[in-house]
Design a protein around this motif. Structure first.
Motif, PDB file in Angstrom:
ATOM      1  N   SER A  71       0.494  -1.231  -0.277  1.00 17.16           N
ATOM      2  CA  SER A  71       0.069  -0.207   0.107  1.00 17.16           C
ATOM      3  C   SER A  71       0.830   1.056   0.087  1.00 17.16           C
ATOM      4  CB  SER A  71      -1.042  -0.101   1.269  1.00 17.16           C
ATOM      5  OG  SER A  71       0.092   0.336   2.240  1.00 17.16           O
ATOM      6  N   ILE A  72       1.970   1.341   0.665  1.00 15.66           N
ATOM      7  CA  ILE A  72       3.032   2.466   0.948  1.00 15.66           C
ATOM      8  C   ILE A  72       3.451   2.458  -0.744  1.00 15.66           C
ATOM      9  CG2 ILE A  72       4.867   3.342   1.610  1.00 15.66           C
ATOM     10  CD1 ILE A  72       4.192   2.171   4.406  1.00 15.66           C
ATOM     11  N   ALA A  73       3.767   1.499  -1.106  1.00 12.85           N
ATOM     12  CA  ALA A  73       4.275   1.801  -2.318  1.00 12.85           C
ATOM     13  C   ALA A  73       3.315   2.194  -3.472  1.00 12.85           C
ATOM     14  CB  ALA A  73       5.013   0.389  -3.080  1.00 12.85           C
ATOM     15  N   LYS A  74       2.136   1.782  -3.577  1.00 10.25           N
ATOM     16  CA  LYS A  74       1.112   2.687  -4.409  1.00 10.25           C
ATOM     17  C   LYS A  74       0.941   4.033  -3.873  1.00 10.25           C
ATOM     18  CE  LYS A  74      -0.672  -1.135  -6.800  1.00 10.25           C
ATOM     19  NZ  LYS A  74      -0.188  -0.993  -8.558  1.00 10.25           N
ATOM     20  N   LEU A  75       0.658   4.421  -2.501  1.00  7.06           N
ATOM     21  CA  LEU A  75       0.610   6.097  -2.122  1.00  7.06           C
ATOM     22  C   LEU A  75       1.772   6.497  -2.652  1.00  7.06           C
ATOM     23  CD1 LEU A  75      -1.521   5.140   1.202  1.00  7.06           C
ATOM     24  CD2 LEU A  75      -2.342   5.722  -1.374  1.00  7.06           C
ATOM     25  N   ALA A  76       2.884   5.620  -2.511  1.00  9.80           N
ATOM     26  CA  ALA A  76       4.114   6.573  -3.301  1.00  9.80           C
ATOM     27  C   ALA A  76       4.172   7.013  -4.531  1.00  9.80           C
ATOM     28  CB  ALA A  76       5.727   5.652  -3.069  1.00  9.80           C
ATOM     29  N   ARG A  77       3.451   5.681  -5.924  1.00  6.18           N
ATOM     30  CA  ARG A  77       2.960   6.741  -6.725  1.00  6.18           C
ATOM     31  C   ARG A  77       2.411   7.938  -6.965  1.00  6.18           C
ATOM     32  NH1 ARG A  77       7.322   4.553  -9.581  1.00  6.18           N
ATOM     33  NH2 ARG A  77       6.147   5.094 -11.334  1.00  6.18           N
ATOM     34  N   HIS A  78       1.731   7.745  -6.046  1.00  7.96           N
ATOM     35  CA  HIS A  78       0.157   9.059  -6.230  1.00  7.96           C
ATOM     36  C   HIS A  78       1.360  10.821  -5.938  1.00  7.96           C
ATOM     37  CE1 HIS A  78      -3.589   6.314  -4.776  1.00  7.96           C
ATOM     38  NE2 HIS A  78      -2.823   5.812  -6.164  1.00  7.96           N
ATOM     39  N   GLU A  79       2.172   9.808  -5.144  1.00  3.64           N
ATOM     40  CA  GLU A  79       2.992  11.377  -4.719  1.00  3.64           C
ATOM     41  C   GLU A  79       3.608  11.303  -5.462  1.00  3.64           C
ATOM     42  OE1 GLU A  79       4.196  13.931  -2.955  1.00  3.64           O
ATOM     43  OE2 GLU A  79       1.891  13.384  -2.095  1.00  3.64           O
ATOM     44  N   LEU A  80       4.677  10.722  -6.612  1.00  2.84           N
ATOM     45  CA  LEU A  80       4.931  11.368  -7.552  1.00  2.84           C
ATOM     46  C   LEU A  80       4.637  11.539  -8.683  1.00  2.84           C
ATOM     47  CD1 LEU A  80       7.920  10.600  -9.004  1.00  2.84           C
ATOM     48  CD2 LEU A  80       7.574   8.683  -9.382  1.00  2.84           C
ATOM     49  N   LEU A  81       3.633  11.285  -9.378  1.00  2.00           N
ATOM     50  CA  LEU A  81       2.654  11.211  -9.999  1.00  2.00           C
ATOM     51  C   LEU A  81       1.687  13.183  -9.701  1.00  2.00           C
ATOM     52  CD1 LEU A  81       1.281  11.679 -12.618  1.00  2.00           C
ATOM     53  CD2 LEU A  81      -0.632  10.150 -11.965  1.00  2.00           C
ATOM     54  N   ARG A  82       1.230  13.403  -8.647  1.00  5.18           N
ATOM     55  CA  ARG A  82       1.457  14.978  -7.975  1.00  5.18           C
ATOM     56  C   ARG A  82       2.859  15.431  -8.116  1.00  5.18           C
ATOM     57  NH1 ARG A  82      -0.965  11.264  -3.195  1.00  5.18           N
ATOM     58  NH2 ARG A  82      -3.230  11.831  -3.967  1.00  5.18           N
ATOM     59  N   ARG A  83       4.080  15.255  -8.432  1.00  2.61           N
ATOM     60  CA  ARG A  83       4.464  16.148  -7.837  1.00  2.61           C
ATOM     61  C   ARG A  83       5.517  16.517  -9.376  1.00  2.61           C
ATOM     62  NH1 ARG A  83       9.513  13.208  -3.879  1.00  2.61           N
ATOM     63  NH2 ARG A  83       7.934  13.245  -1.989  1.00  2.61           N
ATOM     64  N   SER A  84       4.999  15.678 -10.444  1.00  3.62           N
ATOM     65  CA  SER A  84       4.690  15.674 -11.822  1.00  3.62           C
ATOM     66  C   SER A  84       4.149  16.776 -12.003  1.00  3.62           C
ATOM     67  CB  SER A  84       4.747  14.533 -12.826  1.00  3.62           C
ATOM     68  OG  SER A  84       5.952  13.603 -12.386  1.00  3.62           O
ATOM     69  N   ILE A  85       2.542  16.125 -12.000  1.00  4.92           N
ATOM     70  CA  ILE A  85       1.729  17.627 -12.038  1.00  4.92           C
ATOM     71  C   ILE A  85       1.920  18.830 -11.471  1.00  4.92           C
ATOM     72  CG2 ILE A  85      -0.803  18.349 -12.051  1.00  4.92           C
ATOM     73  CD1 ILE A  85      -1.306  15.136 -11.877  1.00  4.92           C
ATOM     74  N   ALA A  86       2.281  18.888 -10.658  1.00  3.13           N
ATOM     75  CA  ALA A  86       3.109  20.411 -10.186  1.00  3.13           C
ATOM     76  C   ALA A  86       4.017  20.816 -10.666  1.00  3.13           C
ATOM     77  CB  ALA A  86       3.111  20.461  -8.176  1.00  3.13           C
ATOM     78  N   THR A  87       4.851  20.181 -10.931  1.00  2.34           N
ATOM     79  CA  THR A  87       6.161  19.980 -12.162  1.00  2.34           C
ATOM     80  C   THR A  87       5.773  20.893 -13.546  1.00  2.34           C
ATOM     81  OG1 THR A  87       7.064  19.308 -10.616  1.00  2.34           O
ATOM     82  CG2 THR A  87       8.194  20.772 -12.806  1.00  2.34           C
ATOM     83  N   LEU A  88       4.818  20.052 -13.946  1.00  4.13           N
ATOM     84  CA  LEU A  88       4.792  21.213 -14.988  1.00  4.13           C
ATOM     85  C   LEU A  88       3.413  21.111 -15.493  1.00  4.13           C
ATOM     86  CD1 LEU A  88       4.092  17.218 -17.124  1.00  4.13           C
ATOM     87  CD2 LEU A  88       6.417  18.674 -17.247  1.00  4.13           C
ATOM     88  N   TRP A  89       2.803  21.644 -14.408  1.00  3.98           N
ATOM     89  CA  TRP A  89       1.269  22.977 -14.347  1.00  3.98           C
ATOM     90  C   TRP A  89       1.280  23.931 -12.487  1.00  3.98           C
ATOM     91  CZ3 TRP A  89       0.779  18.231 -16.165  1.00  3.98           C
ATOM     92  CH2 TRP A  89       0.809  18.469 -17.777  1.00  3.98           C
ATOM     93  N   PRO A  90       2.484  24.175 -13.058  1.00  6.27           N
ATOM     94  CA  PRO A  90       2.998  24.722 -11.028  1.00  6.27           C
ATOM     95  C   PRO A  90       2.224  26.094 -10.699  1.00  6.27           C
ATOM     96  CG  PRO A  90       4.167  25.784 -13.013  1.00  6.27           C
ATOM     97  CD  PRO A  90       3.736  25.162 -13.104  1.00  6.27           C
TER      98      PRO A  90
END
Length: 457
Positions: free
Chosen positions: A21-40
Motif C-alpha cells: 500500500s505504501i508503494a502504491k501511495l508513493a506512486r500517487h505522490e510521484l505523479l502529484r509532483r510531476s503534475i505540480a512541476t508541469l503545471w505549477p
C-alpha cells in the motif's frame, strides 16, 4: 451488537499490506509532483473522476458530450481498441496521432527522462505517462471540463492522485477480484476510495450492502454523497421521450442499460453546471457513440467489449431485446483471470453457436475454456479457433441468412480480429515484450526499473 466499520477496515488492510500500500501511495505522490512541476499554477481543466465495474467509459462519454454544450470538454478513457489515441477525446472526437506525438515528445517524455535521471526509482509507468499526456492534451485544446476513467479499482489507481471537482461510481461487481479482493465488500471499499474531502460523490450503485460501504467511506472522507436511482433513470427516459429524442441504432442510449450511466452523468452536470441548457444536453446524449460499445461493424456483425460477468449479462439482455429470435453466433475471447463460467452462463441463454478464441494479451487457452463451459452451455455447439481472425472467418462461414455475429469477451480479441492496421495490431499483441527478459550484457548499464503497466482493458 456488531457494527461494521469499513473506513477502519481499510486502515487495517493498509497496515497488513504496508509494503504494497505504501508503494502504491508513493506512486500517487510521484505523479502529484510531476503534475505540480508541469503545471505549477494548477491544471486549468476541471476533472471528474469516474470509477466502477461497468459503464465507466460510457459515463465519461456522456459527461464529455454534456459539458461540451457549454465549452470544450474531453475524456481520458481506457481501454483503446485499435489505436492508443482512442484513450483521449475532445468534444466527442478522438485526438489526432500528431496530438499524441507532440504531447509525448515535446512535454511528457522530456519531463519523465529528467526526473528519472535525477532518481532512477522515479520512472513513470505506462498509466502515469498516459495521464500526463491526457492533461497535456486538455491544456493544449483549452478543455474546460474532462472526465477521467480509473484504470483498475479506485483507491490505489494512479488517477486517484488527481485534483477533481466531482467523483462518480457506476457500480461494483466481480471484475479484477484478483487485484481488488475476492469479497464484494473489498472491491466496494477500493472503488469507493475515490472519495475526496469536500468533493461531491455520485453513484448509481443499488445494492444495499455496497451502498452502506459507500456511505461510510464518503462520511469518513467528508464527501457529499448523491445517490442516483431508478427515479432519476425514469425521469431521464421521460425527458427523452418528451423531446422525441429517439436514439439511433448505433448510439449508446439505444441500449437500455446505458440510461443509468446517462442519468449518472446528468446528475453530475446539473450539480457542476446548474445553468446549462438541459435540452442541448439531452440531444447530445441521444447522439452519443463510443467505439466498442454494441458497435455495428458491418451488416449483421457487432462487437462489444463486455469483458466481465456483469457487462456480459447486460449485453445478453440487450441482444435478446434487439434481435429476439434471430440466430446468434458468438465469438468469445477471455483474457486475464476472469471466470469463464460466469461469462458463459449469460451467453448460453442467447447463443445458437459459440466460437471460443484467444485474446492476444493474457488470453486464456480456448480449448481449456471450452472444456470448462461444456456443462454450462448444454447442447449449444462450442467451437475452438486459436486465432481471432480465424474465429471471425469461421463465424462468417457458418452464418446463415438472418443470423447475427457478435464478438465479445475481450478488448484484445476484438482488436486482433478487426484492427485494419497490421502494425498496431502486432504492437498490441506483443505489448511489454521489451521487459519480458533482460537484454544480453553489451557494456550498457541496465537499471532495475519498474515494469510498465500493461494497457488496461
Amino acid at each position: 451488537m456488531f457494527t461494521a466499520n469499513f473506513p477502519y477496515y481499510n486502515v487495517v488492510d493498509q497496515i497488513y499490506h504496508a509494503e504494497w500500500s505504501i508503494a502504491k501511495l508513493a506512486r500517487h505522490e510521484l505523479l502529484r509532483r510531476s503534475i505540480a512541476t508541469l503545471w505549477p499554477d494548477g491544471h486549468p481543466t476541471q476533472l471528474i473522476h469516474v470509477a466502477g465495474t461497468g459503464g465507466k467509459g460510457s459515463t465519461c462519454r456522456f459527461l464529455e458530450l454534456g459539458f461540451s454544450c457549454i465549452g470544450n470538454a474531453g475524456a481520458f478513457m481506457s481501454p483503446h481498441i485499435f489505436d492508443y489515441r482512442e484513450r483521449f477525446s475532445i468534444n466527442g472526437e478522438f485526438v489526432s496521432r500528431e496530438d499524441v506525438m507532440a504531447a509525448w515528445e515535446e512535454r511528457v517524455r522530456p519531463h519523465c527522462v529528467r526526473i528519472a535521471t535525477d532518481n532512477p526509482a522515479h520512472v513513470h509507468t505506462f498509466h502515469e505517462a498516459s495521464i500526463l499526456i491526457a492533461l497535456t492534451l486538455f491544456e493544449r485544446h483549452q478543455v474546460q471540463w474532462a472526465a477521467i476513467e480509473t484504470g483498475v479499482g479506485g483507491r490505489y489507481d494512479q488517477t486517484r492522485a488527481l485534483d477533481v471537482v466531482a467523483t462518480a461510481l457506476t457500480n461494483v461487481g466481480s471484475d479484477h477480484a484478483h487485484l481488488l479482493g475476492s469479497e464484494l465488500w473489498q472491491r466496494a471499499l477500493d472503488k469507493a476510495g475515490i472519495a475526496r474531502t469536500g468533493v461531491p460523490f455520485f453513484t448509481t450503485e443499488q445494492a444495499p450492502a455496497t451502498l452502506e460501504i459507500v456511505r461510510q467511506v464518503c462520511a469518513a472522507a467528508g464527501a457529499p454523497l448523491i445517490e442516483v436511482g431508478d427515479a432519476e433513470v425514469a425521469a431521464l427516459e421521460a425527458a427523452l421521450q418528451a423531446h422525441t429524442l429517439e436514439p439511433s441504432p448505433d448510439s449508446l442510449l439505444h441500449a437500455d442499460y446505458q440510461k443509468r450511466n446517462a442519468a449518472l452523468a446528468l446528475a453530475v452536470i446539473r450539480r457542476l453546471a446548474p445553468t446549462i441548457d438541459e435540452d442541448a444536453v439531452l440531444r447530445a446524449f441521444a447522439n452519443a457513440r463510443l467505439l466498442g460499445r454494441f458497435w455495428r461493424v458491418e451488416d449483421d456483425i457487432y462487437a462489444d467489449i463486455a469483458h466481465n460477468a456483469e457487462k456480459i449479462e447486460a449485453l445478453s439482455g440487450e441482444i435478446r431485446r434487439q434481435f429476439g429470435g434471430r440466430g446468434k453466433i458468438l465469438v468469445v475471447g477471455i483474457s486475464g483471470q476472469r471466470i469463464s463460467s460466469k461469462v458463459f452462463r449469460a451467453l448460453a441463454e442467447i447463443a445458437h453457436t459459440i466460437i471460443v478464441t484467444s485474446a492476444s494479451f493474457k488470453g486464456q487457452d480456448p480449448a481449456r475454456v471450452r472444456e470448462e463451459v461444456k456443462g454450462i452451455v448444454g447442447d449449444i455447439p462450442v467451437l475452438v479457433a486459436f486465432e481471432p481472425q480465424q474465429a471471425l472467418r469461421t463465424a462468417r462461414s457458418l452464418q446463415r441468412e438472418g443470423e447475427i455475429i457478435i464478438l465479445t469477451g475481450s478488448t484484445y480479441m476484438i482488436e486482433q480480429a478487426l484492427n485494419p492496421d497490421p502494425y498496431l495490431r502486432f504492437m498490441s499483441a506483443h505489448f511489454g515484450w521489451r521487459m519480458e527478459e533482460p537484454h544480453e550484457a553489451t557494456g550498457v548499464i541496465h537499471l532495475n526499473l519498474p515494469k510498465s503497466t500493461p494497457p488496461l482493458r
